[in-house]
Design a protein around this motif. Structure first.
Motif, PDB file in Angstrom:
ATOM      1  N   UNK A 166     -30.575 -23.176  -9.493  1.00  0.00           N
ATOM      2  CA  UNK A 166     -31.643 -21.899  -9.592  1.00  0.00           C
ATOM      3  C   UNK A 166     -32.785 -22.476  -9.164  1.00  0.00           C
ATOM      4  N   UNK A 167     -33.580 -21.830  -8.495  1.00  0.00           N
ATOM      5  CA  UNK A 167     -34.893 -22.204  -8.102  1.00  0.00           C
ATOM      6  C   UNK A 167     -36.032 -21.575  -9.364  1.00  0.00           C
ATOM      7  N   UNK A 168     -37.006 -21.762  -9.256  1.00  0.00           N
ATOM      8  CA  UNK A 168     -37.925 -21.339 -10.150  1.00  0.00           C
ATOM      9  C   UNK A 168     -38.275 -19.884 -10.489  1.00  0.00           C
ATOM     10  N   UNK A 169     -38.067 -19.229  -9.134  1.00  0.00           N
ATOM     11  CA  UNK A 169     -38.100 -17.676  -9.152  1.00  0.00           C
ATOM     12  C   UNK A 169     -36.804 -17.145  -9.666  1.00  0.00           C
ATOM     13  N   UNK A 170     -35.570 -17.736  -9.414  1.00  0.00           N
ATOM     14  CA  UNK A 170     -34.398 -17.186  -9.911  1.00  0.00           C
ATOM     15  C   UNK A 170     -34.351 -17.426 -11.463  1.00  0.00           C
ATOM     16  N   UNK A 171     -34.876 -18.786 -11.913  1.00  0.00           N
ATOM     17  CA  UNK A 171     -34.754 -18.943 -13.481  1.00  0.00           C
ATOM     18  C   UNK A 171     -35.630 -18.006 -13.995  1.00  0.00           C
ATOM     19  N   UNK A 172     -36.730 -17.665 -13.681  1.00  0.00           N
ATOM     20  CA  UNK A 172     -37.529 -16.533 -14.430  1.00  0.00           C
ATOM     21  C   UNK A 172     -36.841 -15.228 -14.186  1.00  0.00           C
ATOM     22  N   UNK A 173     -36.245 -14.857 -12.987  1.00  0.00           N
ATOM     23  CA  UNK A 173     -35.459 -13.660 -13.060  1.00  0.00           C
ATOM     24  C   UNK A 173     -34.250 -13.623 -13.990  1.00  0.00           C
ATOM     25  N   UNK A 174     -33.667 -14.668 -14.029  1.00  0.00           N
ATOM     26  CA  UNK A 174     -32.462 -14.867 -15.272  1.00  0.00           C
ATOM     27  C   UNK A 174     -33.106 -14.916 -16.861  1.00  0.00           C
ATOM     28  N   UNK A 183     -24.712 -10.477 -20.477  1.00  0.00           N
ATOM     29  CA  UNK A 183     -25.936 -10.216 -19.758  1.00  0.00           C
ATOM     30  C   UNK A 183     -26.080  -9.084 -19.101  1.00  0.00           C
ATOM     31  N   UNK A 184     -24.830  -8.767 -18.291  1.00  0.00           N
ATOM     32  CA  UNK A 184     -24.948  -7.543 -17.699  1.00  0.00           C
ATOM     33  C   UNK A 184     -25.281  -6.272 -18.386  1.00  0.00           C
ATOM     34  N   UNK A 185     -24.927  -6.297 -19.524  1.00  0.00           N
ATOM     35  CA  UNK A 185     -25.245  -5.239 -20.495  1.00  0.00           C
ATOM     36  C   UNK A 185     -26.478  -4.799 -20.810  1.00  0.00           C
ATOM     37  N   UNK A 186     -27.614  -5.980 -20.293  1.00  0.00           N
ATOM     38  CA  UNK A 186     -28.934  -5.464 -20.513  1.00  0.00           C
ATOM     39  C   UNK A 186     -29.555  -4.662 -19.114  1.00  0.00           C
ATOM     40  N   UNK A 187     -28.641  -4.482 -18.172  1.00  0.00           N
ATOM     41  CA  UNK A 187     -29.277  -4.503 -16.648  1.00  0.00           C
ATOM     42  C   UNK A 187     -29.892  -2.796 -16.681  1.00  0.00           C
ATOM     43  N   UNK A 188     -29.492  -2.165 -17.932  1.00  0.00           N
ATOM     44  CA  UNK A 188     -30.158  -0.672 -18.006  1.00  0.00           C
ATOM     45  C   UNK A 188     -31.434  -0.677 -18.555  1.00  0.00           C
ATOM     46  N   UNK A 189     -32.046  -1.806 -19.207  1.00  0.00           N
ATOM     47  CA  UNK A 189     -33.231  -1.774 -20.028  1.00  0.00           C
ATOM     48  C   UNK A 189     -34.414  -2.072 -18.903  1.00  0.00           C
ATOM     49  N   UNK A 190     -35.431  -1.212 -19.093  1.00  0.00           N
ATOM     50  CA  UNK A 190     -36.391  -0.990 -17.943  1.00  0.00           C
ATOM     51  C   UNK A 190     -37.567  -2.255 -18.020  1.00  0.00           C
ATOM     52  N   UNK A 191     -38.012  -2.522 -16.837  1.00  0.00           N
ATOM     53  CA  UNK A 191     -39.109  -3.497 -16.837  1.00  0.00           C
ATOM     54  C   UNK A 191     -40.289  -3.227 -17.776  1.00  0.00           C
TER      55      UNK A 191
END
Length: 528
Positions: A37-45, A155-163
Motif C-alpha cells: 500500500x502506498x500512502x494514498x492507498x493507506x489513507x483510502x483504506x 469493510x465492503x458493507x461500508x461502501x454505501x456510507x457517503x463522504x
C-alpha cells in the motif's frame, strides 16, 4: 518529514494519515507479504474502514478490540476505528478466551476484530458464548469458520456510507479525545485501562522519532506486537509519520528475521534485547547480508554493553539506542541518542524529551539531587489521562502536582542520564513483556490443587527474567511441577507462565501472613 510547524499541527491520528498521503503520496507505506500500500492507498483504506464502522453502528467513544497478530489489516482497522471516533483496545494474541472475556468486560468493548487461524488455533473458538453475546459483532481477520464474518465483507458493507457522512463523523473527533486504551496490570493484579488521547500520542511519537532518528525511506521491521505500545506507536504510527515503510512481522524466529533483513533490505528494527540476542546466536548468521541495517531500537529490559557492541560489530547497526518508558506515559519516558557511547546506551536510559520532566523523589515526596536513588516520577504531556473507570487508582498514581509515580527506583548520573536501579513494584520483564506477579498468582490460585502461591522473576540468559512459582498445595490434593506448568500454558498467555515451579510444604511469611518474597529472591543465584 511530517512534524509540527507553523502551518500544520498534530491533532488526530486520522489527520496524520491524511497528511501523510499529501506529503508522501505514492511512496510505499506498507509491505506485508504480497500486499503493498502506498500512502494514498493507506489513507483510502483508512476511510473505507471508517465508513464500515459507521455502517456497523459504531458511535464516538465506543471501545473496539483487536485480538490479532501484526498484519496490514490490523493497522488499517485501528486507523479506521479511530477515524470513526472509537477507542482502540489492543489485546494480546497470547491471551486465552478467559482473559479476553475479562478484558471485554472491564473495557466495555462492543466489537471484536479477531485473528482467524493463528499458530494452529482458530481464535474465535476460544470465545465463551457469554462473551460473544455481549459483543455487537465479531469480525475475523483471515480465514473464517462457522459462519463468522470476514474482514473483507465487513469493510465492503461500508461502501454505501457517503463522504459527507464520514466527514461529519471525522469532524466530531478532536485532539483531546481518546484514541486508545492499553490495559496494563498493576500491583493489584487486575488490568487497568490507560486512557490516551490523539494529540498527546502523536506528539510523544514525534519527539521519540526525532530523538532516535527515524528517517524517510527507512524500512522498519516491526516484530514487537501491535497490541504493545512499542509495536503500534514506535513501529506502525511512526512509519506513517516519518514516511518510512511499515513491514509487519508475525512471529519471532531469528532465522526468518535474518532472511527478511537480507532479502528485503530492512534498515530499522525496534524490539527488546531478546530479539537481537536471538539474531546473534543464530548458527548461520554469517551467511546473511545484514549490511542494510542502520538503527536498532531497544529497551524494556537490562541491556548488557556487550550486546550493544555485538549489535554494531556483528549485525552491522550504525546506531543502537536504549530507553525507558511505561504504558502510563504512552510507552515513553527517556531515551538515549544513537551518538551516545556504548556504556551510556547500555547502562542508562538517557534523557527526557523536551516538554517532559523526569525527577527523583523520596518517600516523603521531596526531590532528590543527582546521584541519589529514589522513585522515578514523570510529568508532562506524555502522562496518561487516567485509568479507565478507576479514579482511585489514578489518584494513587498521579499526584496533585501532576507527577506520575512510576514505582521504579533510579537516579540521575553526573551527565544527567537516568539510571534505573530497581523496581518498587514486583513486576519483572520477560522478553520485553511486563509480567505482574499479583496477576499471575491470582490466575494460578484458581488451580484446584494450589493453596498458596508466590511468583518472582528470576534471571534468564535469553529472556532477561522469567517467572518462578513457589507453591504450597491444598491439603488432600496432588500436583507435579510439570502439571502446574502445563495448566498455566493452557490458561494464560505464554509470557506469563512460570518457567519453573517449586512445591514446598510452606513459604516464609510475615506476622501478618504476607509471603516474604525478598527471602525467596535471596535464594536465587543472580548468575543463573
Amino acid at each position: 518529514m511530517i512534524s509540527e510547524d507553523a502551518d500544520w499541527k498534530f491533532t488526530t491520528i486520522q489527520n496524520l494519515c491524511a497528511r501523510a498521503a499529501e506529503v508522501y503520496g505514492t511512496r510505499m507505506a506498507v509491505e506485508d507479504g504480497g500486499v503493498t500500500l502506498n500512502f494514498v492507498e493507506l489513507d483510502a483504506m483508512r476511510r473505507r474502514v471508517a465508513k464500515a464502522m459507521v455502517a456497523a453502528g459504531v458511535q464516538k467513544g465506543d471501545r473496539i478490540m483487536i485480538w490479532a497478530p501484526n498484519t496490514w489489516q490490523w493497522f488499517a482497522t485501528a486507523l479506521g476505528l479511530v477515524t470513526a471516533g472509537a477507542v482502540l483496545i489492543p489485546a494480546s494474541t497470547r491471551f486465552k478466551g478467559i482473559e479476553i472475556a475479562e478484558l471485554v468486560k472491564r473495557s466495555g468493548t462492543s466489537m471484536l476484530f479477531s485473528a482467524g487461524t493463528f499458530l494452529g488455533t482458530y481464535y474465535p473458538d476460544q470465545l465463551k458464548a457469554e462473551t460473544r453475546d455481549t459483543l455487537r459483532q465479531v469480525v475475523v481477520i483471515g480465514d473464517t469458520r462457522n459462519g463468522d464474518q470476514n474482514w473483507d465483507s465487513f469493510v465492503a458493507a461500508g461502501d454505501g456510507v457517503s463522504d459527507a457522512e464520514l466527514a461529519e463523523r471525522e469532524a466530531s473527533v478532536g485532539p483531546d479525545d481518546l484514541c486508545d486504551m492499553l490495559f496494563t496490570s498493576g500491583t493489584t493484579g487486575y488490568p487497568k485501562g490507560v486512557m490516551y488521547g490523539h494529540q498527546q500520542c502523536l506528539k510523544a511519537i514525534d519527539a521519540w522519532a526525532t530523538r532516535v532518528g527515524i528517517r524517510e525511506h527507512d524500512r522498519i521491521l516491526v516484530i514487537p506486537p501491535f497490541f504493545h505500545a512499542f509495536g503500534y506507536r514506535s513501529g506502525a504510527i511512526v512509519s506513517m509519520m516519518r514516511g518510512a515503510v511499515l513491514m509487519p512481522h508475525l512471529t519471532y524466529d531469528a532465522g526468518e528475521i535474518l532472511k527478511r533483513v537480507s532479502e528485503e533490505k530492512i534498515s530499522v528494527i525496534p524490539g527488546p534485547p531478546a530479539i537481537f540476542q536471538g539474531m546473534l546466536q543464530h548458527p548461520e548468521l554469517a551467511k546473511f547480508d545484514t549490511s542494510s541495517l542502520r538503527l536498532g531500537v531497544t529497551g524494556g529490559a537490562v541491556v548488557p554493553s556487550i550486546l550493544i557492541r555485538r549489535m554494531r560489530e556483528e549485525l552491522g547497526f550504525a546506531g543502537v539506542v536504549n530507553g525507558y518508558g511505561l504504558t502510563e506515559c504512552g510507552g515513553y519516558g527517556t531515551m538515549c541518542l544513537a551518538t551516545d557511547s556504548d556504556d551510556v546506551i547500555a547502562n542508562t536510559a538517557g534523557k527526557a524529551a523536551p516538554g517532559v520532566e523526569v525527577r527523583i523523589m523520596d518517600d516523603h515526596r521531596n526531590f532528590l539531587p543527582d546521584g541519589q536513588p529514589g522513585e522515578v516520577v514523570i510529568r508532562g504531556y506524555i502522562v496518561m489521562k487516567g485509568y479507565f473507570n478507576d479514579p482511585e487508582a489514578t489518584a494513587r498514581t498521579i499526584d496533585a502536582e501532576g507527577w506520575l509515580h512510576t514505582g521504579d527506583v533510579g537516579y540521575f548520573d553526573a551527565d544527567g542520564n537516568l539510571r534505573i536501579e530497581d523496581r518498587l513494584k514486583d513486576m519483572y520483564i520477560t522478553g520485553g513483556f511486563n509480567c505482574y506477579p499479583a496477576e499471575i498468582e491470582r490466575m494460578l490460585s484458581t488451580h484446584p490443587a494450589i493453596g498458596i502461591v508466590a511468583v518472582i522473576g528470576v534471571p534468564d540468559e535469553r529472556l532477561g527474567e522469567v517467572g518462578k512459582a513457589y507453591v504450597v498445595l491444598r491439603p488432600g490434593t496432588s500436583a507435579t511441577e510439570k502439571e502446574i506448568i502445563d495448566w498455566s500454558r493452557a490458561n494464560m498467555a505464554n509470557y506469563k507462565c512460570p518457567r519453573s515451579v517449586e512445591i514446598r510444604p510452606s513459604l516464609p511469611t510475615s506476622p501478618q501472613g504476607k509471603v516474604l518474597k525478598n527471602l525467596l529472591r535471596e535464594e536465587v543465584p543472580q548468575d543463573a
